[in-house]
Design a protein around this motif. Structure first.
Motif, PDB file in Angstrom:
ATOM      1  N   LYS A 169      -1.309  67.015 -30.198  1.00  0.00           N
ATOM      2  CA  LYS A 169      -0.175  65.644 -30.249  1.00  0.00           C
ATOM      3  C   LYS A 169      -0.443  64.723 -31.360  1.00  0.00           C
ATOM      4  CE  LYS A 169       1.453  67.206 -26.249  1.00  0.00           C
ATOM      5  NZ  LYS A 169       2.033  68.679 -26.228  1.00  0.00           N
ATOM      6  N   GLY A 170      -1.647  64.709 -31.999  1.00  0.00           N
ATOM      7  CA  GLY A 170      -1.730  63.782 -33.012  1.00  0.00           C
ATOM      8  C   GLY A 170      -3.276  63.471 -33.353  1.00  0.00           C
ATOM      9  N   LEU A 171      -3.489  62.390 -34.289  1.00  0.00           N
ATOM     10  CA  LEU A 171      -4.809  61.974 -34.604  1.00  0.00           C
ATOM     11  C   LEU A 171      -5.120  60.785 -34.048  1.00  0.00           C
ATOM     12  CD1 LEU A 171      -4.863  62.700 -38.440  1.00  0.00           C
ATOM     13  CD2 LEU A 171      -6.719  63.419 -36.754  1.00  0.00           C
ATOM     14  N   PHE A 172      -6.363  60.472 -33.410  1.00  0.00           N
ATOM     15  CA  PHE A 172      -6.660  59.425 -32.732  1.00  0.00           C
ATOM     16  C   PHE A 172      -8.122  59.094 -33.287  1.00  0.00           C
ATOM     17  CE2 PHE A 172      -4.000  61.835 -29.993  1.00  0.00           C
ATOM     18  CZ  PHE A 172      -3.042  60.852 -29.710  1.00  0.00           C
ATOM     19  N   TYR A 173      -8.230  57.796 -33.684  1.00  0.00           N
ATOM     20  CA  TYR A 173      -9.810  57.179 -33.828  1.00  0.00           C
ATOM     21  C   TYR A 173     -10.093  56.144 -32.706  1.00  0.00           C
ATOM     22  CZ  TYR A 173     -13.578  55.541 -36.692  1.00  0.00           C
ATOM     23  OH  TYR A 173     -15.053  55.159 -36.924  1.00  0.00           O
ATOM     24  N   ILE A 174     -11.147  56.508 -32.137  1.00  0.00           N
ATOM     25  CA  ILE A 174     -11.714  55.971 -31.054  1.00  0.00           C
ATOM     26  C   ILE A 174     -12.594  54.698 -31.412  1.00  0.00           C
ATOM     27  CG2 ILE A 174     -12.676  55.672 -28.891  1.00  0.00           C
ATOM     28  CD1 ILE A 174     -11.854  58.816 -28.679  1.00  0.00           C
ATOM     29  N   SER A 175     -12.151  53.394 -31.385  1.00  0.00           N
ATOM     30  CA  SER A 175     -13.120  52.447 -31.864  1.00  0.00           C
ATOM     31  C   SER A 175     -12.358  51.105 -31.498  1.00  0.00           C
ATOM     32  CB  SER A 175     -13.060  52.302 -33.591  1.00  0.00           C
ATOM     33  OG  SER A 175     -11.877  52.193 -34.045  1.00  0.00           O
ATOM     34  N   ALA A 176     -11.774  49.990 -32.524  1.00  0.00           N
ATOM     35  CA  ALA A 176     -11.101  48.950 -32.167  1.00  0.00           C
ATOM     36  C   ALA A 176      -9.528  49.475 -32.209  1.00  0.00           C
ATOM     37  CB  ALA A 176     -11.423  47.850 -32.958  1.00  0.00           C
ATOM     38  N   SER A 177      -8.845  48.758 -31.224  1.00  0.00           N
ATOM     39  CA  SER A 177      -7.701  49.024 -31.258  1.00  0.00           C
ATOM     40  C   SER A 177      -6.550  48.416 -32.104  1.00  0.00           C
ATOM     41  CB  SER A 177      -6.758  49.095 -29.801  1.00  0.00           C
ATOM     42  OG  SER A 177      -5.520  49.387 -29.853  1.00  0.00           O
ATOM     43  N   VAL A 178      -6.090  48.939 -33.233  1.00  0.00           N
ATOM     44  CA  VAL A 178      -5.462  48.075 -34.240  1.00  0.00           C
ATOM     45  C   VAL A 178      -4.093  48.667 -34.616  1.00  0.00           C
ATOM     46  CG1 VAL A 178      -7.413  46.763 -35.180  1.00  0.00           C
ATOM     47  CG2 VAL A 178      -6.595  48.944 -36.167  1.00  0.00           C
ATOM     48  N   GLY A 179      -3.641  49.472 -33.350  1.00  0.00           N
ATOM     49  CA  GLY A 179      -2.433  50.364 -33.802  1.00  0.00           C
ATOM     50  C   GLY A 179      -2.320  51.516 -34.840  1.00  0.00           C
ATOM     51  N   GLU A 180      -1.302  51.785 -35.566  1.00  0.00           N
ATOM     52  CA  GLU A 180      -1.135  52.934 -36.246  1.00  0.00           C
ATOM     53  C   GLU A 180      -1.710  52.732 -37.647  1.00  0.00           C
ATOM     54  OE1 GLU A 180       1.946  56.032 -36.038  1.00  0.00           O
ATOM     55  OE2 GLU A 180       2.483  55.010 -37.689  1.00  0.00           O
ATOM     56  N   ILE A 181      -2.588  53.482 -38.457  1.00  0.00           N
ATOM     57  CA  ILE A 181      -2.974  53.431 -39.554  1.00  0.00           C
ATOM     58  C   ILE A 181      -2.478  54.746 -40.387  1.00  0.00           C
ATOM     59  CG2 ILE A 181      -4.661  51.728 -39.241  1.00  0.00           C
ATOM     60  CD1 ILE A 181      -6.757  53.828 -39.768  1.00  0.00           C
ATOM     61  N   VAL A 182      -2.286  54.384 -41.677  1.00  0.00           N
ATOM     62  CA  VAL A 182      -2.125  55.728 -42.489  1.00  0.00           C
ATOM     63  C   VAL A 182      -3.157  55.829 -43.493  1.00  0.00           C
ATOM     64  CG1 VAL A 182      -0.556  56.789 -44.011  1.00  0.00           C
ATOM     65  CG2 VAL A 182       0.598  55.473 -42.424  1.00  0.00           C
ATOM     66  N   PHE A 183      -3.738  57.191 -43.296  1.00  0.00           N
ATOM     67  CA  PHE A 183      -4.814  57.432 -44.272  1.00  0.00           C
ATOM     68  C   PHE A 183      -4.533  58.946 -44.693  1.00  0.00           C
ATOM     69  CE2 PHE A 183      -9.152  59.443 -44.698  1.00  0.00           C
ATOM     70  CZ  PHE A 183      -9.618  58.480 -45.867  1.00  0.00           C
ATOM     71  N   GLU A 184      -4.538  59.136 -46.029  1.00  0.00           N
ATOM     72  CA  GLU A 184      -4.433  60.498 -46.585  1.00  0.00           C
ATOM     73  C   GLU A 184      -3.035  61.127 -46.036  1.00  0.00           C
ATOM     74  OE1 GLU A 184      -8.191  62.521 -46.311  1.00  0.00           O
ATOM     75  OE2 GLU A 184      -9.088  61.700 -47.756  1.00  0.00           O
ATOM     76  N   ASN A 218      -1.711  60.704 -43.263  1.00  0.00           N
ATOM     77  CA  ASN A 218      -2.030  61.031 -41.935  1.00  0.00           C
ATOM     78  C   ASN A 218      -1.716  60.035 -41.143  1.00  0.00           C
ATOM     79  OD1 ASN A 218      -2.825  64.038 -41.889  1.00  0.00           O
ATOM     80  ND2 ASN A 218      -4.801  63.411 -42.859  1.00  0.00           N
ATOM     81  N   LYS A 219      -0.987  59.841 -40.110  1.00  0.00           N
ATOM     82  CA  LYS A 219      -0.676  58.778 -39.275  1.00  0.00           C
ATOM     83  C   LYS A 219      -1.864  58.895 -38.236  1.00  0.00           C
ATOM     84  CE  LYS A 219       4.101  58.092 -39.700  1.00  0.00           C
ATOM     85  NZ  LYS A 219       5.624  58.099 -39.012  1.00  0.00           N
ATOM     86  N   ILE A 220      -2.642  57.866 -38.085  1.00  0.00           N
ATOM     87  CA  ILE A 220      -3.969  57.838 -37.036  1.00  0.00           C
ATOM     88  C   ILE A 220      -3.597  56.728 -36.228  1.00  0.00           C
ATOM     89  CG2 ILE A 220      -6.415  57.660 -36.800  1.00  0.00           C
ATOM     90  CD1 ILE A 220      -6.467  58.545 -39.963  1.00  0.00           C
ATOM     91  N   MET A 221      -3.587  56.850 -34.787  1.00  0.00           N
ATOM     92  CA  MET A 221      -3.764  55.859 -33.828  1.00  0.00           C
ATOM     93  C   MET A 221      -5.107  55.635 -33.298  1.00  0.00           C
ATOM     94  SD  MET A 221      -1.657  53.992 -32.049  1.00  0.00           S
ATOM     95  CE  MET A 221      -0.037  54.379 -32.389  1.00  0.00           C
ATOM     96  N   THR A 222      -5.241  54.026 -33.699  1.00  0.00           N
ATOM     97  CA  THR A 222      -6.623  53.582 -33.408  1.00  0.00           C
ATOM     98  C   THR A 222      -6.353  53.203 -32.010  1.00  0.00           C
ATOM     99  OG1 THR A 222      -6.122  51.423 -34.063  1.00  0.00           O
ATOM    100  CG2 THR A 222      -7.074  52.869 -35.712  1.00  0.00           C
ATOM    101  N   ILE A 223      -7.406  53.594 -31.099  1.00  0.00           N
ATOM    102  CA  ILE A 223      -7.372  53.456 -29.688  1.00  0.00           C
ATOM    103  C   ILE A 223      -8.696  52.854 -29.163  1.00  0.00           C
ATOM    104  CG2 ILE A 223      -5.425  54.728 -29.097  1.00  0.00           C
ATOM    105  CD1 ILE A 223      -7.714  56.867 -28.074  1.00  0.00           C
ATOM    106  N   SER A 224      -8.755  51.862 -28.016  1.00  0.00           N
ATOM    107  CA  SER A 224     -10.068  51.490 -27.783  1.00  0.00           C
ATOM    108  C   SER A 224     -10.747  52.439 -26.869  1.00  0.00           C
ATOM    109  CB  SER A 224      -9.807  50.264 -27.037  1.00  0.00           C
ATOM    110  OG  SER A 224     -10.895  50.148 -26.219  1.00  0.00           O
ATOM    111  N   ASP A 225     -12.088  52.572 -26.908  1.00  0.00           N
ATOM    112  CA  ASP A 225     -12.783  53.516 -25.707  1.00  0.00           C
ATOM    113  C   ASP A 225     -12.247  53.325 -24.237  1.00  0.00           C
ATOM    114  OD1 ASP A 225     -14.181  51.013 -25.620  1.00  0.00           O
ATOM    115  OD2 ASP A 225     -16.183  52.268 -25.740  1.00  0.00           O
ATOM    116  N   GLU A 226     -11.711  51.893 -24.053  1.00  0.00           N
ATOM    117  CA  GLU A 226     -11.206  51.559 -22.824  1.00  0.00           C
ATOM    118  C   GLU A 226      -9.921  52.001 -22.508  1.00  0.00           C
ATOM    119  OE1 GLU A 226     -12.975  49.897 -20.037  1.00  0.00           O
ATOM    120  OE2 GLU A 226     -14.751  50.251 -21.633  1.00  0.00           O
ATOM    121  N   ALA A 227      -9.144  52.566 -23.432  1.00  0.00           N
ATOM    122  CA  ALA A 227      -7.894  53.022 -23.214  1.00  0.00           C
ATOM    123  C   ALA A 227      -7.903  54.428 -22.430  1.00  0.00           C
ATOM    124  CB  ALA A 227      -7.106  53.565 -24.545  1.00  0.00           C
ATOM    125  N   PRO A 228      -6.729  54.370 -21.571  1.00  0.00           N
ATOM    126  CA  PRO A 228      -6.804  55.574 -20.589  1.00  0.00           C
ATOM    127  C   PRO A 228      -6.796  57.011 -21.719  1.00  0.00           C
ATOM    128  CG  PRO A 228      -5.143  53.969 -20.021  1.00  0.00           C
ATOM    129  CD  PRO A 228      -5.800  53.533 -21.245  1.00  0.00           C
TER     130      PRO A 228
END
Length: 146
Positions: A92-107, A109-119
């Motif tokens: 369904k997508g790319l997710f980076y687990i760290s601090a939640s700052v929303g969506e970033i674009v890298f190379e 690719n859209k990457i959704m940053t999410i907190s480790d506390e996110a469901p």
């Protein structure tokens, strides 16, 4: 994927957010000082509203500072399983687990940053590539972890 570059993007977003909040607080405090007047109670309400706005901005600044502390601790080392600092590709997508700052674009690719506390992060925590999980009746398969 080079996670260290992703971490840099996140650090820059958080630093920018902190600068913006600090500037807003400074500007709001300045306007609060400008409203001091001998005109009576009418202006006390306005000053109280400005003070509430300063308090709200301060809370948001504190949250951004907390996120900055979180991202400083994140390792860019490769991950075998889903954990804090993992870059996870699902069907369904790319997710980076760290601090939640929303969506970033890298190379491109859209990457959704999410907190480790996110469901979502909690649902996939500890899983490895090839495993599946469900959240809100949506099934996802982990395709890769960096």
């Amino acid at each position: 994927m080079d996670k260290s570059k992703i971490v840099e993007i996140i650090k820059n977003k958080i630093s920018e957010k902190i600068r913006n909040f600090e500037n807003l607080i400074t500007e709001t405090r300045a306007s609060n000082n400008d409203t001091k007047s001998s005109m009576g109670d009418k202006y006390e309400t306005g000053r109280e509203m400005l003070q509430q706005e300063i308090n709200n901005l301060q809370r948001q600044l504190n949250e951004a500072l907390y996120q900055q502390g979180l991202i400083q601790k994140v390792s860019a080392d490769p991950s075998e399983k889903v954990q804090n600092g993992a870059l996870v590709k699902t069907d369904k997508g790319l997710f980076y687990i760290s601090a939640s700052v929303g969506e970033i674009v890298f190379e491109n690719n859209k990457i959704m940053t999410i907190s480790d506390e996110a469901p979502l992060a909690k649902a996939m925590m500890g899983l490895r590539a090839g495993q599946t999980f469900s959240i809100n009746n949506t099934h996802q398969t982990i395709e890769n972890i960096w």
